[in-house]
Write a protein that holds these residues in place. Sequence first.
Motif, PDB file in Angstrom:
ATOM      1  N   ASP A   1       0.833  -1.192   0.000  1.00  0.00           N
ATOM      2  CA  ASP A   1       0.000   0.000   0.000  1.00  0.00           C
ATOM      3  C   ASP A   1       0.877   1.255   0.000  1.00  0.00           C
ATOM      4  O   ASP A   1       0.649   2.207  -0.747  1.00  0.00           O
ATOM      5  CB  ASP A   1      -0.908  -0.045   1.236  1.00  0.00           C
ATOM      6  CG  ASP A   1      -1.942   1.051   1.221  1.00  0.00           C
ATOM      7  OD1 ASP A   1      -2.482   1.333   0.132  1.00  0.00           O
ATOM      8  OD2 ASP A   1      -2.187   1.646   2.284  1.00  0.00           O
TER       9      ASP A   1
ATOM     10  N   ASP B   1       1.927   4.288  -3.729  1.00  0.00           N
ATOM     11  CA  ASP B   1       1.911   5.749  -3.835  1.00  0.00           C
ATOM     12  C   ASP B   1       3.139   6.285  -4.567  1.00  0.00           C
ATOM     13  O   ASP B   1       3.187   7.456  -4.926  1.00  0.00           O
ATOM     14  CB  ASP B   1       1.867   6.388  -2.442  1.00  0.00           C
ATOM     15  CG  ASP B   1       0.500   6.225  -1.791  1.00  0.00           C
ATOM     16  OD1 ASP B   1      -0.482   6.053  -2.536  1.00  0.00           O
ATOM     17  OD2 ASP B   1       0.423   6.255  -0.544  1.00  0.00           O
TER      18      ASP B   1
ATOM     19  N   ARG C   1      -0.851   6.167  -8.995  1.00  0.00           N
ATOM     20  CA  ARG C   1      -1.714   5.083  -8.526  1.00  0.00           C
ATOM     21  C   ARG C   1      -3.139   5.235  -9.047  1.00  0.00           C
ATOM     22  O   ARG C   1      -3.636   6.343  -9.155  1.00  0.00           O
ATOM     23  CB  ARG C   1      -1.714   5.150  -6.993  1.00  0.00           C
ATOM     24  CG  ARG C   1      -2.500   4.079  -6.327  1.00  0.00           C
ATOM     25  CD  ARG C   1      -2.331   4.219  -4.812  1.00  0.00           C
ATOM     26  NE  ARG C   1      -2.915   3.059  -4.159  1.00  0.00           N
ATOM     27  CZ  ARG C   1      -2.631   2.679  -2.925  1.00  0.00           C
ATOM     28  NH1 ARG C   1      -1.778   3.378  -2.204  1.00  0.00           N
ATOM     29  NH2 ARG C   1      -3.206   1.617  -2.406  1.00  0.00           N
ATOM     30  N   SER C   2      -3.757   4.120  -9.393  1.00  0.00           N
ATOM     31  CA  SER C   2      -5.185   4.154  -9.717  1.00  0.00           C
ATOM     32  C   SER C   2      -5.877   3.087  -8.866  1.00  0.00           C
ATOM     33  O   SER C   2      -5.212   2.274  -8.230  1.00  0.00           O
ATOM     34  CB  SER C   2      -5.392   3.910 -11.212  1.00  0.00           C
ATOM     35  OG  SER C   2      -5.415   2.523 -11.472  1.00  0.00           O
ATOM     36  N   PRO C   3      -7.227   3.083  -8.854  1.00  0.00           N
ATOM     37  CA  PRO C   3      -7.914   2.131  -7.966  1.00  0.00           C
ATOM     38  C   PRO C   3      -7.600   0.660  -8.289  1.00  0.00           C
ATOM     39  O   PRO C   3      -7.705  -0.193  -7.415  1.00  0.00           O
ATOM     40  CB  PRO C   3      -9.396   2.425  -8.208  1.00  0.00           C
ATOM     41  CG  PRO C   3      -9.431   3.822  -8.734  1.00  0.00           C
ATOM     42  CD  PRO C   3      -8.172   4.020  -9.502  1.00  0.00           C
ATOM     43  N   CYS C   4      -7.219   0.360  -9.525  1.00  0.00           N
ATOM     44  CA  CYS C   4      -6.934  -1.051  -9.848  1.00  0.00           C
ATOM     45  C   CYS C   4      -5.425  -1.323  -9.906  1.00  0.00           C
ATOM     46  O   CYS C   4      -4.976  -2.306 -10.475  1.00  0.00           O
ATOM     47  CB  CYS C   4      -7.629  -1.454 -11.135  1.00  0.00           C
ATOM     48  SG  CYS C   4      -7.323  -0.326 -12.474  1.00  0.00           S
ATOM     49  N   SER C   5      -4.623  -0.434  -9.307  1.00  0.00           N
ATOM     50  CA  SER C   5      -3.163  -0.613  -9.278  1.00  0.00           C
ATOM     51  C   SER C   5      -2.755  -1.715  -8.307  1.00  0.00           C
ATOM     52  O   SER C   5      -3.272  -1.773  -7.186  1.00  0.00           O
ATOM     53  CB  SER C   5      -2.489   0.681  -8.789  1.00  0.00           C
ATOM     54  OG  SER C   5      -2.479   1.652  -9.803  1.00  0.00           O
ATOM     55  N   ARG C   6      -1.821  -2.551  -8.739  1.00  0.00           N
ATOM     56  CA  ARG C   6      -1.181  -3.519  -7.841  1.00  0.00           C
ATOM     57  C   ARG C   6       0.295  -3.640  -8.222  1.00  0.00           C
ATOM     58  O   ARG C   6       0.680  -3.311  -9.342  1.00  0.00           O
ATOM     59  CB  ARG C   6      -1.829  -4.915  -7.975  1.00  0.00           C
ATOM     60  CG  ARG C   6      -3.244  -5.028  -7.467  1.00  0.00           C
ATOM     61  CD  ARG C   6      -3.412  -4.730  -5.994  1.00  0.00           C
ATOM     62  NE  ARG C   6      -2.613  -5.563  -5.114  1.00  0.00           N
ATOM     63  CZ  ARG C   6      -3.068  -6.618  -4.447  1.00  0.00           C
ATOM     64  NH1 ARG C   6      -4.338  -6.969  -4.544  1.00  0.00           N
ATOM     65  NH2 ARG C   6      -2.274  -7.306  -3.646  1.00  0.00           N
TER      66      ARG C   6
END
Lengths: 404, 107
Positions: free
Chosen positions: B69, B73, B79-84
């Motif tokens: 997490d 950043d 970063r986007s909501p579906c970033s991993r």
Amino acid sequence: MSEAALSTKTIDAPVLEIDPYSLEVLRDPYPFHERLREAGPAAFIERYGVYAVGRHAEAAIVLNDHARFTACGGIGIQDIRKPGDFRIPNRLLENDPPGHTAIRATLTKYLSPIVIRRWREHFETEAKGLVEELVAKGEFDGVEDVAEAFVLKVFPAAVGVKLPRKEILAIGEMRFNQSGPPNELYHRAMERAKPYLEWFENSVRREGVTPGSIAEMLFDAEDRGEFEEGIASNMVRSFVGGGTDSTITGIGHTLNKLAQNPDQWALVKADPNKVRAAFEEAIRLESPFQVTYRTTTGQAELSGVQLRPDTKVGVFLGAANRDPRKWQEPDRFDVTRDTTGIHLGFGTGAHICIGQMIARLEAEAILRALVTRIDRLEPAGLPRYRPINQMRTLDHLPLRARLG
Amino acid sequence: MPKVTFINPDESRIELDIPVGTSLMRAATAHGIDGIVGDCGGGLTCATCHVLVEDGYLDKMPAVQANEDQMLDFTAMGRSPCSRLSCQLVVTEDMDGLTVRIADPQL
Ligand code: HEM
């Protein structure tokens, strides 16, 4: 007894009577590592009343399970929560989640990979300059003239601390002996560092750091309430301790292994991108931090071995990094091996080294500059190791650079 | 073996059969997928194996832990909501058919 019953049976840790901190072991730790791994998933070191783990799989389990193996007792052999130990605890490393998580998150903001990558060009320029001096000399010391000279030139300036050579080497030697038992090395290193302690305390205070630097940003962050009081100075102390000797040592080991293995030098010379793999492989083979401790929180089972509560567990990273259960021909220096992120030289789990990308950038800069400028690197004498309780480090490394 | 598709920044697609227990980062770097850098080898310190998980698979991914997490950043692309970080996506049977888009840039 049925097989299922056998497989769930647990045993007490086999007892080892060896002293992992004797000069003999520190000068050549590998026979001890083998005994430790072969004794079992964990052994009990009678002399100090601590457990020791030398296999890769169990080392990773201990470092990843802070609920059963806490870092709050400190990463040295003595429990910092008990009387008798005078070290100043590292509030990031000697701490567990969730307290650890919050500090690490803030630190990551100021020391992010984006920040670190901006240093590349400057590091490369400095490295080229230093390599020209080495070429002019022809023969030089891989520790003092290369690793120390380069790291002390670029690293302190990048983070904003002032680290003169004599002072910082004495402090480093004290810190990494202090994490071992109070043996002769420990007492001697404390004695030698005494004249520099005040200097060190001042250099990790706000007034001691470079204006505008990352170190100063940490103090500013503390003023804004991003860190609890005292953390900024503790973190600056932790960079100096965690980031200087380790990187110097790692670069030294890489130079030594490349000089000793002309076939591996040839691979790196043909493809200088491989300097990164060479550094990583040297960290596996001669892990700068040989051991780090955790403490059992309660009765714990580790791969069938029962461990007593509230007892120190030494995780021998150097042993895990040569565990034949994990590595083929573990004692061989092989720059084509897949090691990054697999060896435990930078730790694993919540406390995995936060400065590893800095160490890699420094190593890559100096090694690439050397490999592209000279044709061969040769030993110019025998390397000498310096015994330190927690570290595997070179003292002298006579080298010769050949052109053409 | 579960099949995973990587979409390169130039929209070309690479499909890999990845053994259960292997991370997407390791599989991609072993197959020479250049868009996945993976400088630190899965140590959560470089943020150069950033992927965007395509629709329908995000909830099949392992939960985001604290270190990941934090690092999300500091990806170069943002970063986007579906970033991993693909070093944390260790393949399970459930992930068969997964498609991820390789973030650009990584450095
Ligand atoms: C070759 C060089 C290096 C090696 C071998 C190394 C090794 C390690 C290891 C093994 C750990 C984990 C210790 C444990 O879990 O008990 C660690 C943590 C740490 N290292 Fe490094 N390190 C290196 C360079 C650096 C640099 C350049 C910095 C500068 C910022 C640094 C700062 C730290 C810090 C602050 C931690 C504690 C992280 C935490 O607790 O979350 N290290 N290092």
